[in-house]
Design a protein around this motif. Structure first.
Motif, PDB file in Angstrom:
ATOM      1  N   GLN A 184       0.769  -1.185  -0.007  1.00  0.00           N
ATOM      2  CA  GLN A 184       0.039   0.026  -0.039  1.00  0.00           C
ATOM      3  C   GLN A 184       0.966   1.220   0.006  1.00  0.00           C
ATOM      4  O   GLN A 184       2.042   1.138   0.433  1.00  0.00           O
ATOM      5  CB  GLN A 184      -0.933   0.088   1.282  1.00  0.00           C
ATOM      6  CG  GLN A 184      -0.011   0.246   2.549  1.00  0.00           C
ATOM      7  CD  GLN A 184      -0.844   0.302   3.709  1.00  0.00           C
ATOM      8  OE1 GLN A 184      -2.125   0.547   3.693  1.00  0.00           O
ATOM      9  NE2 GLN A 184      -0.042   0.611   4.911  1.00  0.00           N
TER      10      GLN A 184
ATOM     11  N   TYR B  39       1.076   4.440   2.168  1.00  0.00           N
ATOM     12  CA  TYR B  39       0.204   4.830   3.284  1.00  0.00           C
ATOM     13  C   TYR B  39       0.049   6.547   3.217  1.00  0.00           C
ATOM     14  O   TYR B  39       1.104   7.110   2.878  1.00  0.00           O
ATOM     15  CB  TYR B  39       1.441   4.702   4.484  1.00  0.00           C
ATOM     16  CG  TYR B  39       0.678   5.146   5.986  1.00  0.00           C
ATOM     17  CD1 TYR B  39      -0.311   4.754   6.462  1.00  0.00           C
ATOM     18  CD2 TYR B  39       1.311   6.128   6.467  1.00  0.00           C
ATOM     19  CE1 TYR B  39      -0.715   5.444   7.726  1.00  0.00           C
ATOM     20  CE2 TYR B  39       1.007   6.519   7.657  1.00  0.00           C
ATOM     21  CZ  TYR B  39      -0.253   6.054   8.365  1.00  0.00           C
ATOM     22  OH  TYR B  39      -0.549   6.740   9.371  1.00  0.00           O
ATOM     23  N   THR B  40      -1.042   6.796   3.546  1.00  0.00           N
ATOM     24  CA  THR B  40      -1.366   8.403   3.386  1.00  0.00           C
ATOM     25  C   THR B  40      -1.724   8.845   4.786  1.00  0.00           C
ATOM     26  O   THR B  40      -2.193   9.916   4.883  1.00  0.00           O
ATOM     27  CB  THR B  40      -2.578   8.672   2.283  1.00  0.00           C
ATOM     28  OG1 THR B  40      -3.612   7.636   2.887  1.00  0.00           O
ATOM     29  CG2 THR B  40      -2.206   8.111   0.979  1.00  0.00           C
ATOM     30  N   GLY B  41      -1.551   8.252   5.897  1.00  0.00           N
ATOM     31  CA  GLY B  41      -1.855   8.500   7.211  1.00  0.00           C
ATOM     32  C   GLY B  41      -1.067   9.231   7.705  1.00  0.00           C
ATOM     33  O   GLY B  41       0.098   9.872   7.414  1.00  0.00           O
TER      34      GLY B  41
ATOM     35  N   HIS C 131       1.837  10.418  11.403  1.00  0.00           N
ATOM     36  CA  HIS C 131       2.708   9.597  12.321  1.00  0.00           C
ATOM     37  C   HIS C 131       2.649  10.241  13.615  1.00  0.00           C
ATOM     38  O   HIS C 131       2.347  11.332  13.792  1.00  0.00           O
ATOM     39  CB  HIS C 131       4.175   9.239  11.664  1.00  0.00           C
ATOM     40  CG  HIS C 131       4.005   8.862  10.431  1.00  0.00           C
ATOM     41  ND1 HIS C 131       4.081   7.273  10.408  1.00  0.00           N
ATOM     42  CD2 HIS C 131       4.222   9.038   9.121  1.00  0.00           C
ATOM     43  CE1 HIS C 131       4.065   6.899   9.172  1.00  0.00           C
ATOM     44  NE2 HIS C 131       4.142   8.129   8.363  1.00  0.00           N
TER      45      HIS C 131
END
Ligand code: ACO
Length: 379
Positions: free
Chosen positions: A363, A365-367, A369
């Protein structure tokens, strides 16, 4: 792990396997099963012969075909506990949900899993091809308050299914046309349900779970469920005179025209062409369907407006009209598709097992941290 190629929504154009089962050329309108053009198979073969071709890679000779037909014919019955289980399903439930649950239940009854044993593979193939039609017909009768009809060993695959559904032996033309419909829907490279079957197969689970997961995927309106919506759409249009106005309004509201468009075909789907001529043969014998003229007018109007985008009828556009004429209820169109596509799913299951690696894509990741955790009373 980092991504090795660009992200494409829906995996469009990204190969997920190497396969020798079927081939599609979406620009020339060609579909081949194991290299044989679909129109040749539709003209000369039977569904079980095509299923054998897809699953074992070659057309069977006379003895092989007879042995295969004999095995399938003799495994059509359902265990009484499966029939009893189906009697507990709500009659208002969708037949695809009933089929998914029943296909998965086979794994409870046939729990031995010997994926390296060719005899086990053959038995599972036979059992699934034999029992899926019986399940579809059984749920249809059960939801009407009747007992399921037992399969008849003297009838061929398609004639027996139509018989179990209506409790009447079909005439040879209807049985032959239904058989051709099964051939046309049996396989179509890596579509959503086949991919779902392959992902499930790659975990080395049992073949009943593989087919059940594919049935669940086929149920959606962007895939197998579209042929039901085609009939609702033709009903909504109501008359040939209303086609243009309805289409304008639909396009203005950015709505999709069901039964049109395909991720791969940019010309008329070759299966739609064959299905249209099958529909016409049925209409000659039994009278025209009230929606047929509307369908033809809609095809012409959509071609004028969307032909430049490669939007033409797909397999679902005319299949519903054929099924209606055969007396098949609208909400069984997708289960009928599943009966046929079981052959393709099993072919991919077998191919996947031959060179298996569990699917594990990645994937992007677009979130965020290192976000602060806020205790529940502080949110
Ligand atoms: N009606 C109107 N416009 C359409 C249609 C349609 N049926 N299909 C595609 N388009 C248009 C889209 O609006 C889009 O236009 P834009 O470029 O101006 O935005 C363009 O054509 C591309 O469409 P996508 O949806 O991106 O094409 P995609 O390949 O993703 O979708 C799909 C294929 C899902 C089958 C689509 O054509 C569709 O939803 N069709 C209707 C449902 C249907 O008949 N499904 C059965 C498919 S066959 C099968 O599964 C057995």
């Amino acid at each position: 792990m980092t991504a090795v190629c660009e992200y494409r929504a829906g995996l469009e154009g990204i190969p997920v396997t190497q396969s020798s089962i079927s081939f599609v050329d979406g620009h020339r309108g060609i579909l081949e099963y194991r290299g044989i053009p679909i129109d040749k198979l539709a003209e000369s073969s039977t569904f079980l012969e095509v299923a054998y071709l897809l699953i074992w890679g070659e057309l069977p000779n006379k003895d092989e075909l007879e042995a295969f037909e004999h095995e399938v014919n003799h495994h059509r019955r359902l265990k009484y506990r499966i029939r009893d289980m189906m009697k507990c399903f709500p009659e208002s439930g969708h037949p695809m949900d009933a089929l998914q649950a029943s296909a998965a239940a086979l794994g409870l009854f046939y729990s031995r899993r010997a994926l390296a044993d060719p005899a086990y593979i053959r038995a599972a193939v036979v059992r699934l091809l034999a029992k899926i039609p019986t399940m579809v017909a059984a749920f249809q009768l059960i939801r009407k308050g009747n007992d399921p009809v037992q399969p008849r060993d003297d009838l061929g695959y398609s004639a027996n299914f139509l018989y179990m559904l209506s409790e009447k032996e079909p005439d040879p033309l209807s049985a032959m046309i239904f058989d051709v419909c099964l051939i046309l829907h049996a396989e179509h490279t890596i579509n959503a349900s086949t991919f779902s079957a392959m992902v499930t197969a790659s975990t080395l689970t049992d073949p009943y779970a593989v087919v059940a997961s594919a049935v669940g995927t086929l149920a959606g309106p962007l895939h197998g469920g579209a042929n039901e919506e085609v009939i609702d759409m033709l009903e909504e249009i109501g008359s040939v005179e209303n086609v243009e106005a309805w289409l304008d309004a639909r396009l203005a509201s950015k709505g999709k025209i069901m039964g049109f468009g395909h991720r791969v075909y940019k010309v008329k789907d070759p299966r739609a062409t064959t299905l249209q001529s099958l529909a016409e043969r049925l209409f000659e014998k039994y009278g025209e369907d009230e929606y047929y003229e509307i369908a033809v007018a809609l095809e012409k109007a959509v071609e004028e407006r969307l032909g430049h985008k490669g939007i033409y009828p797909n397999v679902d556009f005319y299949s519903g009209l054929v099924y209606r004429k055969l007396g098949i209820p609208t909400d069984l169109f997708t289960p009928v598709f599943a009966i046929s596509r079981t052959a393709g799913w099993l072919a991919h299951w077998k191919e996947q097992l031959a060179e298996n690696r569990i699917f594990r894509p990645t994937q992007i990741y677009t979130g965020t941290h290192e976000v602060d955790y806020v205790p529940i009373h502080g949110r």
